[in-house]
Design a protein around this motif. Structure first.
Motif, PDB file in Angstrom:
ATOM      1  N   TYR A 164     -74.467 -37.039  44.585  1.00  0.00           N
ATOM      2  CA  TYR A 164     -74.683 -35.792  45.334  1.00  0.00           C
ATOM      3  C   TYR A 164     -75.698 -34.904  44.611  1.00  0.00           C
ATOM      4  N   THR A 167     -70.288 -45.710  45.830  1.00  0.00           N
ATOM      5  CA  THR A 167     -69.793 -44.348  45.660  1.00  0.00           C
ATOM      6  C   THR A 167     -70.939 -43.388  45.350  1.00  0.00           C
ATOM      7  N   ALA A 182     -69.386 -39.981  42.565  1.00  0.00           N
ATOM      8  CA  ALA A 182     -69.882 -39.441  43.834  1.00  0.00           C
ATOM      9  C   ALA A 182     -70.642 -38.140  43.603  1.00  0.00           C
ATOM     10  N   VAL A 240     -72.629 -42.815  48.664  1.00  0.00           N
ATOM     11  CA  VAL A 240     -71.837 -41.916  49.511  1.00  0.00           C
ATOM     12  C   VAL A 240     -72.066 -40.464  49.096  1.00  0.00           C
ATOM     13  N   GLY A 241     -72.041 -40.217  47.804  1.00  0.00           N
ATOM     14  CA  GLY A 241     -72.279 -38.855  47.320  1.00  0.00           C
ATOM     15  C   GLY A 241     -73.637 -38.332  47.733  1.00  0.00           C
ATOM     16  N   THR A 283     -64.412 -43.784  53.224  1.00  0.00           N
ATOM     17  CA  THR A 283     -64.587 -42.469  52.598  1.00  0.00           C
ATOM     18  C   THR A 283     -65.389 -41.536  53.491  1.00  0.00           C
ATOM     19  N   VAL A 313     -64.927 -34.832  50.439  1.00  0.00           N
ATOM     20  CA  VAL A 313     -65.099 -36.167  49.858  1.00  0.00           C
ATOM     21  C   VAL A 313     -64.149 -36.341  48.675  1.00  0.00           C
ATOM     22  N   ASN A 369     -64.085 -41.765  40.142  1.00  0.00           N
ATOM     23  CA  ASN A 369     -64.741 -41.913  41.438  1.00  0.00           C
ATOM     24  C   ASN A 369     -65.346 -40.598  41.911  1.00  0.00           C
TER      25      ASN A 369
END
Length: 667
Positions: free
Chosen positions: A177, A133, A173, A136-137, A22, A150, A169
């Motif tokens: 964030y 996830t 994320a 990642v965010g 990702t 993203v 998902n």
């Protein structure tokens, strides 16, 4: 140049690949360059997986030697990698499950604890793997990447599972964030997003694509890491691309099927790793004897025997040179990067058919499995296709068809099975021009001499069309680094490091291993001031081969054989030591002592302890003294001693458990 290296650590099954994929696709869609390397174990669940993703505004040629951000998907990854993060970086982790002791962190590194349960609660009960996830965010915010990109990547990734899964998902994320945005300050990266979407692919994928572009119609293999992903790609795309794909019962069947297909007239390829190639070697000589075109991919991994199935090495060079018995014509080539894998494979098919011989493409795990971005137009579909001279018809008044006719070039007229009036025997015993065996009743020394000369002429002829290597870098360099295969990029970056330290260097990288451009290489090296061969093996196999072919002995070697690829600083530091005449110690380093302590902990103790203070004791038996402490409390649990020279475990001295003291209270 702005760049960041992201490390993602966890166990097999924690979803590292999806998190890395990702982030990589997000960055590549924004026009950034990437180079990734995944150090993984040979297990489906558990173990320690360490993925590094290097993102930069310009092309990068290795996974680098820095760590700016850590996403830890388990406690073990925090313990092992938090101290590697450089000042200005961050450690992200699921604070509901793990903790990060500030004693592990260098100054200037922040922790980003993510309350995953709280953040994902609005979305219902989710699998634990969704923690990646969330991370990642959060990281996308910290690095000031674009969240819409993203979301686009997640849509592409999970679209086949339906819109609900995609939305789930994306929302997870987004929660990561938003949490980071509310509580943390970005890490200071100011990117220039040119939004040129670059492909992100591995050497094996490029190799498979190159085969298809070249007209490959048959691929056979037995699954063997790190060549397996060629088979996976071919199996997934074979029908669409018109390739017959066969997973065989063993490597003997694999290579013989490919040789048979090549003999029958289709472009054929097979792939394996070192252990599988060891089984194939008699058949490689068979292809040389019957002059059948075939492309064989040999992807090296750590050896010998089963060795290190998921680690990289350049230890099979001697094996590919010595494959099969006797002497026969063949070509051996080692591509150096992802794009080179594509064009080299296409060229291999041309050489195999033009000169009617086996072509061995030598890769390794790093080149085969690491993904990197390439330019959108880097891979052209219209690669040249040269099938050589093929007899389409043979009139009856043309005399007897001689499949192995003695010719000036050494290339004989090749007729495909079914061509009229071209009946012949393709025996694996020695034979004459017509294919009549001369190994028994008709033994004839002069015929044997001339057919050997005929076959070997093809190698001399092929050498004339292969591009010789050239020197890269300043002519007046203090040092010339010599490499082959996947080390090209990391040597290039090591030279940049050396230049920053005031050392001028250049490199000579060898692609065509056999036949060898001995004249051109000798001409280049005789003007070099200091020569060092850089290889991922123990014995310096290419340095020995170079001496055998040219008589030139390199001044020194830089060798790595621990299963992991070179990083630029490894090479630069070794070069400096060589130029300064400093002795290079093979003693266990502090970092290695810590890693060996983790090995002992994983195999003999439990994950509730970690290495603490480490110091070297230079007594009669120099050793590393490693304090083992509790992860939760930091309380000392014992001392581990490792011999500094041999790496032997000298002693494990656990501290006695403290007994609780009971007090009697008077009534």
């Amino acid at each position: 140049m702005i760049e960041v290296t992201i490390g993602i650590g966890g166990a097999a099954g924690d979803g590292l690949d999806k998190a890395g994929d990702t982030l990589a696709k997000t960055a590549s869609r924004l026009g950034l360059h990437l180079f990734a390397y995944n150090s993984y174990q040979s297990v489906i669940r558990g173990g320690h997986i360490w993925l590094r993703l290097r993102v930069a505004e310009r092309k990068v040629y290795s996974h680098g030697d820095h760590l700016n951000v850590l996403i830890a998907l388990n406690q073990d990854s925090i313990e092992r990698h938090a101290r590697e993060v450089e000042p200005g970086g961050a450690v992200l982790f699921n604070s509901d499950r793990f903790r990060c002791d500030t004693a592990l962190l260098p100054d200037g590194v922040i922790t980003v604890p993510l309350p995953v349960n709280e953040l994902t609660k609005p979305f219902g009960r989710l699998p634990t793997v969704m923690q990646n996830t969330v991370a990642v965010g959060a990281l996308v915010y910290l690095l000031k990447l674009d969240f819409e990109s993203v979301a686009s990547v997640l849509d592409d990734t999970f679209r086949h599972k339906g819109p609900e899964v995609v939305q789930q998902n994306v929302r997870v994320a987004q929660a990561g964030y938003n949490y980071a945005k509310e509580r943390f300050v970005p890490l200071g990266y100011q990117w220039n997003f040119i939004r040129v979407r670059r492909p992100f692919m591995t050497g094996n994928e490029a190799l498979a694509l190159g085969a298809v572009a070249a007209g490959c119609k048959f691929y056979s293999a037995y699954p063997m890491t790190p060549a397996s992903s060629i088979l996976h790609w071919m199996a997934s795309h074979g029908e669409k691309c018109g390739v017959v794909v066969k997973q065989c019962e063993d490597e003997l069947a694999v290579v013989n099927m490919a040789i048979g297909a090549g003999y029958a007239g289709v472009r054929a390829m097979c792939g394996t790793s070192g252990g599988g190639f060891a089984l194939m070697t008699e058949a490689v000589g068979q292809a040389g004897m019957i002059e059948a075109p075939v492309v064989i991919v040999e992807v090296q991994r750590g050896g010998p025997s089963t060795g290190l199935p998921t680690k990289t090495e350049q230890g099979d060079l001697n094996q590919v040179f010595g494959a099969s018995e006797g002497e026969y014509p063949r070509i051996i080539v080692a591509p150096s990067d992802v794009v080179d894998c594509y064009y080299t494979t296409a060229q291999a098919f041309n050489l195999a058919e033009k000169y009617q011989l086996p072509v061995i493409v030598v890769s390794d795990l790093l080149l085969a499995e690491h993904p990197e971005t390439i330019e959108p137009d880097a891979l052209r579909p219209d690669v040249p296709i040269e099938r050589g001279e093929i007899v389409r018809e043979w009139p009856s008044d043309n005399g007897v068809y001689r499949r192995y006719a003695f010719t000036e070039s050494g290339i004989s007229p090749r007729a495909l099975p079914g061509t009229g009036n071209t009946l012949h025997v393709a025996g694996t015993d020695e034979h004459d021009e017509e294919g009549i065996l001369i190994s028994d009743v008709f033994t004839t020394p002069p015929v044997r001499r001339k057919i050997m000369e005929k076959r070997m002429k093809k190698v001399e002829l092929a050498l004339q069309e292969l591009e010789p290597p050239s020197l890269e870098g300043p002519r007046d360099a203090e040092v010339t680094l010599i490499g082959w295969g996947s080390t090209r990029g990391v040597i290039r970056e090591a030279l940049e490091l050396l230049a920053q330290r005031g050392i001028r260097g250049n490199q000579l990288h060898i692609k065509w291993l056999h036949p060898f451009h001995a004249t051109e290489v000798t001409q280049i090296l005789k003007s070099a001031r200091k020569t060092i061969c850089v290889e991922v093996n123990f014995t310096g196999q290419f340095a020995r081969f170079l001496r055998a072919e040219t008589g030139f002995s390199v001044d020194d070697t830089i060798l790595k054989y621990d299963g992991e690829p070179f990083e630029p600083h490894h090479i630069a530091e070794e070069v400096q030591a060589i130029l300064e005449g400093r002795a290079r110690s093979k003693d266990v380093t502090l970092e290695e002592a810590r890693e060996m302590a983790y090995h002992y902990i994983r195999t003999h103790l439990d994950d509730k302890v970690r290495p603490g203070e480490i110091r070297r004791e230079n007594g009669a038996q120099p050793s590393w003294r490693i304090q083992i402490v509790a992860v939760e409390s930091g309380e000392s649990k014992g001392t581990l001693y490792i011999h500094a020279a041999t790496g032997a475990l000298l002693a494990w001295e656990p501290y006695p458990e403290k007994k609780s003291v009971q007090h009697e209270h008077s009534r």
